[in-house]
Each structure stands twice: as structure tokens, then as C-alpha cells.
Design an enzyme around this catalytic site. Structure first.
Site, PDB file in Angstrom:
ATOM      1  CE  LYS A  60       1.828  56.331  24.245  1.00 31.14           C
ATOM      2  NZ  LYS A  60       3.236  55.994  24.446  1.00 31.14           N
TER       3      LYS A  60
HETATM    4  N1  PPE Z   1       7.801  52.753  22.382  1.00 30.84           N
HETATM    5  C1  PPE Z   1       7.423  53.228  23.590  1.00 30.84           C
HETATM    6  C2  PPE Z   1       7.691  52.413  24.794  1.00 30.84           C
HETATM    7  C3  PPE Z   1       6.796  54.468  23.681  1.00 30.84           C
HETATM    8  O1  PPE Z   1       6.419  54.929  24.862  1.00 30.84           O
HETATM    9  C4  PPE Z   1       6.575  55.216  22.508  1.00 30.84           C
HETATM   10  C5  PPE Z   1       5.900  56.554  22.574  1.00 30.84           C
HETATM   11  C6  PPE Z   1       6.975  54.680  21.268  1.00 30.84           C
HETATM   12  C7  PPE Z   1       7.569  53.444  21.250  1.00 30.84           C
HETATM   13  C8  PPE Z   1       6.711  55.387  19.960  1.00 30.84           C
HETATM   14  O2  PPE Z   1       5.345  55.379  19.667  1.00 30.84           O
HETATM   15  P1  PPE Z   1       4.648  56.521  18.781  1.00 30.84           P
HETATM   16  O3  PPE Z   1       4.560  57.738  19.651  1.00 30.84           O
HETATM   17  O4  PPE Z   1       3.354  55.953  18.410  1.00 30.84           O
HETATM   18  O5  PPE Z   1       5.528  56.746  17.619  1.00 30.84           O
HETATM   19  N2  PPE Z   1       6.110  57.277  23.759  1.00 30.84           N
HETATM   20  C9  PPE Z   1       5.196  58.324  24.105  1.00 30.84           C
HETATM   21  C10 PPE Z   1       5.285  58.690  25.564  1.00 30.84           C
HETATM   22  C11 PPE Z   1       6.457  59.482  25.975  1.00 30.84           C
HETATM   23  C12 PPE Z   1       6.386  59.923  27.420  1.00 30.84           C
HETATM   24  O6  PPE Z   1       7.472  60.164  28.001  1.00 30.84           O
HETATM   25  O7  PPE Z   1       5.289  60.077  27.966  1.00 30.84           O
HETATM   26  C13 PPE Z   1       5.311  59.503  23.165  1.00 30.84           C
HETATM   27  O8  PPE Z   1       6.272  59.607  22.403  1.00 30.84           O
HETATM   28  O9  PPE Z   1       4.404  60.310  23.154  1.00 30.84           O
END
Ligand code: PPE
Length: 324
Positions: free
Chosen positions: A177
Site C-alpha cells: 500500500k
Molecule cells: N484496493 C485498493 C486499491 C485500496 O486502496 C483499498 C483500500 C482496498 C482495495 C481495500 O483494502 P482494505 O481497506 O484492506 O479492505 N483503500 C484505502 C484507501 C482509501 C483512500 O481513498 O485513501 C481504504 O479503504 O482505507
């Protein structure tokens, strides 16, 4: 005409500047400081090259006060991301991350908030070799309502397949991330918004469904729940939670790859993420999904998920870190 800002002025990308984030006290390199004091040098390596890694976590009000959802899993992924980016010294331990995050939520007396821990290469040297730079750490918290707006949850979000693809696994570290990866998400979301949609759907290099700009994707068909397989996607913690919650409610779950046309013909499609929680999808590429509204399974899943994060489902209390 060149405009030279007077001290304290900040150039805004847009004349109608947003009101700003109310983060209160921020954990900044080992201590809590007021938001105004948590500032960095413009020579910060991460600002020039995107060499930061972060997490997005939520805390929810429960009967026992605020509870942070799946904190150890987020901390572990933050460490993994740091390792992938080659950050060596100066990375807080899992215990230090845990303590910093709990302390920040506590200091701001928050019950419901979004939590953003961030690690980044500091300003000691520029150039593409940050090896000798410091690694810095901060944790900010702020209130963050529904990610794509109340309408997206009520009526179902409207998506469009992006002209941007998710990076192949040998181009960008898709499991980290990392700040730099999010240029891809920003461009995709920008494009979708400019076209009047709520969010972008990204395909991978081969044309299979990858994920949303900030969410993982699920399909529902004939009562079976199909999480889209990881491939180049972020290994979502909400995705894992949703799979396990659905299974606990007796739902059959089968991971799958999918093409975009398989989304068009699904009974329902929904997306999940720490920020997005569980958001139904009503429309993709101008085609209605199912009945073209928030589907019953997605709404049920959302209710189950919200029960878990608010501590109303005892089977999943292990996932909660209570901030007493
Ligand atoms: N894919 C991506 C590309 C992504 O950024 C997130 C989280 C997910 C999947 C889901 O991951 P999880 O949160 O572990 O379930 N995106 C984060 C960032 C959002 C933002 O705009 O900043 C979030 O949901 O916190």
C-alpha cells in the site's frame, strides 16, 4: 503573471478550496503534537518519488467505547509494505505501531474515525536512492463518513471501467500500500468523476477485473458469493472480513477471476474496503446490475459487516481493539 505567495499563503489547486482535515493531535515521529506542528520539509523524499507506505483503518463506537477494526492485520500489512519498499532502519515494531495508533485515537477522544498511519523516506537526500534517508512515521485520525457518499450506499454506486489499467505485478509492487501506487487510483477516480460516475473499475493487464480505485470487488450470482481473486489487487482486509462473515452466516463463497462482462450479468456486484465498508453497485458502464439498484445481498452483507465492526456480533470480537 507570477504570483509570489506571502508567508502563510498556500496555493490551492482550486479556488473553492476544501475546508481542510480536522486531525487534532497527530502522532509524529514518536510523540503527539497538534496538527499545525506535524509538518515536513518540501525536500521530503516521499513527496518527490511517492516513497511512502500507509494504511487506512477505521474505529467504530461499541458498547465498550471505541474499537479499532483489525488493527494487528493493518499493522502487519504496513510492515510488509515498508519491507517491500526497502525501508530498513527506523521502522516501528508492530507493538510501537499499535501503541501509537491507540494513543492517537485516545488523545483525540474519538469514537468513530478513520485512522491513517504513514511511513515515509525523509528529506536527507534526493535522487532515486533513498537508502540512507530516515524513515519517518505518523498517525492521523479524522472523522470520515461514507466513502462514496450516502447516495452510493442507498441507491448503489455507478461505476465505469477505467481507461487506466492496474499495474502488472512486475511494474509496481501491487501488494504494497505505497503512495506511488495511488497515482494510478487517483487518475482512475478523477476520470470516473469527470465523466459523472462515482468510482472507477480497473482491469488488469490481461483485461480481467482487478479492483476499484480504492476497493475490492465481489460478485453475487445464484446465491453464491464470488470474491475477485487477488492477482494484482491489494490483499484487502475488508475482503477477508466479508468472506469470513458471509461464511459464518452460511453463505457459499468461491473465489474467482472475472471478465467485465461477467460483472454485467451478475445478480449483484458490490465493493468493499476500510473506507468504503460494503458499498452496493447499481450500474457499471451504463448497464444496470441486477435490478439497477442497491441489491438485497449487498445490503444484508453491509448490515452484517456493520454489526461486526460495532461489536454486535460476538463471534468476531477478536477483531476489535478496544480503546478503553
Ligand atoms: N484496493 C485498493 C486499491 C485500496 O486502496 C483499498 C483500500 C482496498 C482495495 C481495500 O483494502 P482494505 O481497506 O484492506 O479492505 N483503500 C484505502 C484507501 C482509501 C483512500 O481513498 O485513501 C481504504 O479503504 O482505507
Amino acid at each position: 503573471m507570477t504570483v509570489i505567495p506571502s508567508e502563510g499563503d498556500v496555493f490551492m489547486a482550486d479556488a473553492t478550496a476544501r475546508p481542510g482535515i480536522d486531525a487534532g493531535m497527530i502522532w509524529f515521529n514518536g510523540r503527539l503534537v497538534p496538527q499545525e506542528e506535524a509538518t515536513v520539509s518540501v525536500l521530503t523524499h516521499a513527496m518527490h518519488y511517492g516513497t511512502s507506505v500507509f494504511e487506512g483503518i477505521r474505529a467504530y463506537p461499541t458498547e465498550r467505547g471505541a474499537a479499532i477494526f483489525r488493527l494487528p492485520e493493518h499493522n502487519r500489512r504496513l510492515q510488509d509494505s515498508a519491507k517491500i519498499l526497502g525501508m530498513r532502519s527506523g521502522i516501528p515494531s508492530l507493538e510501537e505501531m499499535h501503541e501509537a495508533i491507540v494513543a492517537t485515537v485516545k488523545a483525540n477522544e474519538r469514537t468513530a474515525c478513520y485512522i491513517r498511519p504513514l511511513l515515509w523516506f525523509g528529506p536527507e537526500a534526493l535522487g532515486i536512492n533513498p537508502g540512507g534517508n530516515s524513515v519517518q512515521f505518523m498517525v492521523a485520525t479524522w472523522p470520515w463518513g461514507t466513502y462514496l457518499g450516502e447516495d452510493a450506499v442507498r441507491k448503489g454506486a455507478r461505476l465505469i471501467t477505467s481507461s487506466w489499467r492496474r499495474s502488472p505485478a512486475d511494474v509496481m509492487p501491487t501488494k504494497a500500500k505505497a503512495g506511488g501506487n495511488y497515482v494510478n487510483s487517483v487518475l482512475a477516480n478523477q476520470e470516473a468523476r469527470d465523466l459523472g460516475y462515482d468510482e472507477a473499475l480497473l482491469l488488469d493487464e490481461s483485461g480481467f477485473v482487478a479492483e476499484g480505485a480504492g476497493e475490492n470487488i465481489f460478485i453475487v450470482r445464484d446465491g453464491v458469493l464470488y470474491p475477485i481473486s487477488h492477482s494484482v489487487n491489494l490483499r484487502g482486509i475488508t475482503r477477508d472480513s466479508v468472506v469470513r462473515i458471509a461464511e459464518a452466516h452460511g453463505v457459499t463463497v468461491r473465489e474467482t477471476m472475472a471478465t467485465r462482462d461477467e460483472l454485467y450479468t451478475a445478480d449483484e456486484v458490490f465493493m468493499v474496503g476500510s473506507a468504503a465498508e460494503v458499498t452496493p453497485i447499481a450500474e457499471i458502464d451504463r448497464r444496470p446490475i441486477g435490478a439497477g439498484e442497491a441489491g438485497p445481498f449487498a445490503l444484508q452483507m453491509r448490515a452484517w459487516y456493520l454489526d461486526v465492526v460495532h461489536g454486535r456480533d460476538e463471534r468476531f470480537h477478536d477483531w476489535l481493539t478496544f480503546v478503553e
